[in-house]
Every structure is written in C-alpha cells, then in structure tokens.
Design a protein around this motif. Sequence first.
Motif, PDB file in Angstrom:
ATOM      1  N   HIS A   1       0.846  -1.166   0.151  1.00 55.12           N
ATOM      2  CA  HIS A   1      -0.082  -0.148  -0.104  1.00 55.12           C
ATOM      3  C   HIS A   1       0.956   1.059   0.075  1.00 55.12           C
ATOM      4  O   HIS A   1       0.564   2.138  -0.898  1.00 55.12           O
ATOM      5  N   LEU A   2       2.041   1.409   0.882  1.00 61.52           N
ATOM      6  CA  LEU A   2       2.770   2.418   0.943  1.00 61.52           C
ATOM      7  C   LEU A   2       3.650   2.617  -0.283  1.00 61.52           C
ATOM      8  O   LEU A   2       3.699   3.945  -0.744  1.00 61.52           O
TER       9      LEU A   2
ATOM     10  N   LEU B   1      12.953   8.592   4.790  1.00 60.37           N
ATOM     11  CA  LEU B   1      12.105   8.645   5.723  1.00 60.37           C
ATOM     12  C   LEU B   1      11.564   7.183   6.095  1.00 60.37           C
ATOM     13  O   LEU B   1      11.388   6.291   5.410  1.00 60.37           O
ATOM     14  N   ILE B   2      12.025   6.716   7.341  1.00 60.96           N
ATOM     15  CA  ILE B   2      11.977   5.320   7.630  1.00 60.96           C
ATOM     16  C   ILE B   2      10.510   4.929   8.339  1.00 60.96           C
ATOM     17  O   ILE B   2       9.945   5.439   9.213  1.00 60.96           O
ATOM     18  N   VAL B   3       9.881   3.949   7.893  1.00 58.81           N
ATOM     19  CA  VAL B   3       8.790   3.356   8.239  1.00 58.81           C
ATOM     20  C   VAL B   3       8.950   2.020   9.014  1.00 58.81           C
ATOM     21  O   VAL B   3       9.194   0.991   8.018  1.00 58.81           O
ATOM     22  N   GLY B   4       8.848   1.854  10.206  1.00 59.99           N
ATOM     23  CA  GLY B   4       9.289   0.421  10.731  1.00 59.99           C
ATOM     24  C   GLY B   4       8.082  -0.003  11.317  1.00 59.99           C
ATOM     25  O   GLY B   4       7.477   0.523  12.263  1.00 59.99           O
ATOM     26  N   SER B   5       7.727  -1.603  11.188  1.00 55.84           N
ATOM     27  CA  SER B   5       6.535  -2.202  11.614  1.00 55.84           C
ATOM     28  C   SER B   5       7.102  -3.048  12.633  1.00 55.84           C
ATOM     29  O   SER B   5       7.834  -4.008  12.164  1.00 55.84           O
ATOM     30  N   SER B   6       6.545  -3.209  13.989  1.00 57.60           N
ATOM     31  CA  SER B   6       6.906  -4.224  14.879  1.00 57.60           C
ATOM     32  C   SER B   6       8.636  -4.330  14.770  1.00 57.60           C
ATOM     33  O   SER B   6       8.978  -3.380  15.253  1.00 57.60           O
ATOM     34  N   MET B   7       9.029  -5.531  14.586  1.00 57.17           N
ATOM     35  CA  MET B   7      10.401  -5.433  14.766  1.00 57.17           C
ATOM     36  C   MET B   7      11.309  -4.875  14.004  1.00 57.17           C
ATOM     37  O   MET B   7      12.328  -4.235  14.226  1.00 57.17           O
ATOM     38  N   GLY B   8      10.487  -4.311  12.771  1.00 61.58           N
ATOM     39  CA  GLY B   8      11.021  -3.243  11.865  1.00 61.58           C
ATOM     40  C   GLY B   8      11.284  -1.822  12.448  1.00 61.58           C
ATOM     41  O   GLY B   8      12.168  -1.000  12.107  1.00 61.58           O
TER      42      GLY B   8
ATOM     43  N   ILE C   1      18.619  10.559   7.924  1.00 61.25           N
ATOM     44  CA  ILE C   1      16.926  10.295   8.298  1.00 61.25           C
ATOM     45  C   ILE C   1      16.287  11.712   8.436  1.00 61.25           C
ATOM     46  O   ILE C   1      16.724  12.161   9.408  1.00 61.25           O
ATOM     47  N   GLN C   2      15.260  11.822   7.670  1.00 63.55           N
ATOM     48  CA  GLN C   2      14.572  13.047   7.794  1.00 63.55           C
ATOM     49  C   GLN C   2      13.611  12.906   8.728  1.00 63.55           C
ATOM     50  O   GLN C   2      12.936  13.767   9.488  1.00 63.55           O
ATOM     51  N   GLY C   3      13.087  11.677   8.911  1.00 58.83           N
ATOM     52  CA  GLY C   3      11.957  11.531   9.862  1.00 58.83           C
ATOM     53  C   GLY C   3      11.691   9.991  10.046  1.00 58.83           C
ATOM     54  O   GLY C   3      12.140   9.260   9.089  1.00 58.83           O
ATOM     55  N   MET C   4      10.426   9.506  10.844  1.00 58.39           N
ATOM     56  CA  MET C   4      10.404   8.294  11.192  1.00 58.39           C
ATOM     57  C   MET C   4       9.224   7.989  11.522  1.00 58.39           C
ATOM     58  O   MET C   4       8.528   8.674  12.512  1.00 58.39           O
ATOM     59  N   VAL C   5       8.386   7.081  11.007  1.00 65.15           N
ATOM     60  CA  VAL C   5       7.141   6.416  11.514  1.00 65.15           C
ATOM     61  C   VAL C   5       7.183   5.012  11.964  1.00 65.15           C
ATOM     62  O   VAL C   5       7.724   4.083  11.333  1.00 65.15           O
ATOM     63  N   THR C   6       6.828   4.817  13.302  1.00 67.22           N
ATOM     64  CA  THR C   6       6.949   3.170  13.853  1.00 67.22           C
ATOM     65  C   THR C   6       5.506   2.720  13.925  1.00 67.22           C
ATOM     66  O   THR C   6       4.423   3.731  14.441  1.00 67.22           O
ATOM     67  N   ILE C   7       5.351   1.618  13.582  1.00 69.86           N
ATOM     68  CA  ILE C   7       3.877   0.942  13.814  1.00 69.86           C
ATOM     69  C   ILE C   7       4.147  -0.341  14.596  1.00 69.86           C
ATOM     70  O   ILE C   7       4.800  -1.330  14.338  1.00 69.86           O
TER      71      ILE C   7
ATOM     72  N   ILE D   1      -1.312   5.927   8.557  1.00 65.98           N
ATOM     73  CA  ILE D   1       0.270   5.928   8.149  1.00 65.98           C
ATOM     74  C   ILE D   1       0.598   6.960   7.470  1.00 65.98           C
ATOM     75  O   ILE D   1       1.826   7.632   7.383  1.00 65.98           O
ATOM     76  N   GLU D   2      -0.307   7.167   6.316  1.00 65.09           N
ATOM     77  CA  GLU D   2      -0.104   8.111   5.305  1.00 65.09           C
ATOM     78  C   GLU D   2      -0.013   9.315   5.905  1.00 65.09           C
ATOM     79  O   GLU D   2       0.818   9.945   5.416  1.00 65.09           O
TER      80      GLU D   2
END
Length: 246
Positions: free
Chosen positions: A44-45, A96-103, A118-124, A238-239
């Motif tokens: 999706h992303l 821009l890093i998007v990390g899910s769970s272990m990610g 790294i400009q920014g980070m989104v964790t899920i 997330i978006e």
Amino acid sequence: MAAATFLTTEQGRSIAYHLHRGAGVTLVFLGGLKSDMEGTKALHLEAWAKSAGLGFLRFDYSGHGESSGRFEEGCIGDWHEDTLAAVCALTTGPLLIVGSSMGGWQALLLARALPERIQGMVTIAAAPDFTEDGYWANFSAAQKAELEAQGYVELPSDYMEPYRISKRMIEDGRNRLVLRQALDLPFPVRCLQGTADTAVSTDTALRLLHHATCVDMRLNLVKDADHRFSDDACLKLIETSISELL
C-alpha cells in the motif's frame, strides 16, 4: 507483478528487494519478524509513494521472504546488517523510515548508524528489545533450560504459525538493545499503536516515548486496532503521519 532484484551483502547474504526511484526523500519500509515485503502495508505504501512521486524501498531480511538463509539461523544483528546494506547500496539522499513491529527496532538501530540521513521516522507497533523483554523475560525455567540444551524454543503466535526462537537470537539481541542506554532521535518521529495489539503492548510504546530524546515525537493510540494495523483507517493514518514529516 515485477520480479524482485537481489543485492549481495558483505556477509554473502542475498537480499531480495523492490526499489522505486523518485524525487527527494526515499521512503524505506522495514517489516516485522517473519513478515515479508509483500505485506499489505508495504504494498500500500509503495503505491502511495509512487503516486506522490517519492522513492520507495522494500526488501526481505535474510531468512525472510525471497532472501537467502533460514529464519531460525538469523538474529537482530544480521537483519540490521541487511538493513544497512540495502539502504547504503540502494538509496541516496534523505530517508523517511517506516518500521513495523520488529522493523521499529530495526528503524531505531538504523537511526544510531545513519542519523544524518534520516529526515523522519514512523513506527507501527514498534517492538524494541523484544528478545529480552518479550521473550527471555517471559520464558519459564523449562523453556530457558530447553533453549540451553537444544539451542531453540518453539513459540506460538496469534498472527502466524509457531516459530523457533534461537539461543543466538536471544544472545545477539542483548547486544542490540536500545531502551537501556541513550537513544537520540534528531528528527521528528510518529509512533502508531493499536490498543488491541496482543503482540506489542501500549506499555512498550509508552516506554519508547519516554525513553527517547527527541524534540518532536508523538504517540498515536488507536482504539481497537490490532498488531496488523492494516485496515483502511490504519493505512490512512500511516499516510497522514508520513505526510506530516515530508
């Protein structure tokens, strides 16, 4: 569907990846334990990034998906090496890093290694230090003895088939912990967490929020969202979180 391309790392591992080149920042998706780059959030992303003219990288850690190796032989440090290899060899410029769970843990390790990019980070549902706080801390005496005797234990999962956790993963994880020492995140961070997540607790999300040093860090708790965090409302969130950081 386009076939994956492969990158050979310095360690000799073959990492499967898909890369879309865009203008400016590149989004890098870091998946979870035993997940692969064909998951709902990654695909999706990728489509969303392409429509926005952004670069996007998704890949499989060794022992995952199409990459070489067996999951049971891998560990957090191996997957950190895979992440560094993919990011450094395949991308340039701001990330821009998007990390899910272990990610999410992998994203924090990447922040230590390449903070300047790294400009920014989104964790899920980020799961930092889970080998120590989630596995080892909750192993029974019998499981710890089993780990020592045969080198692994088998654990059930609410989200996939049972899987083996090796002694090497536990021991290596202790060398990669991020919540026991200073964690400087010199860029904006958005943390997303579902309250119905049975794999990663809201306590973990709060612990990360309080522990990290960051001038712009926010935690968004989503009532009744589970660990997958992949329904339409969660994908939209997330978006939105990524858009805030671009």
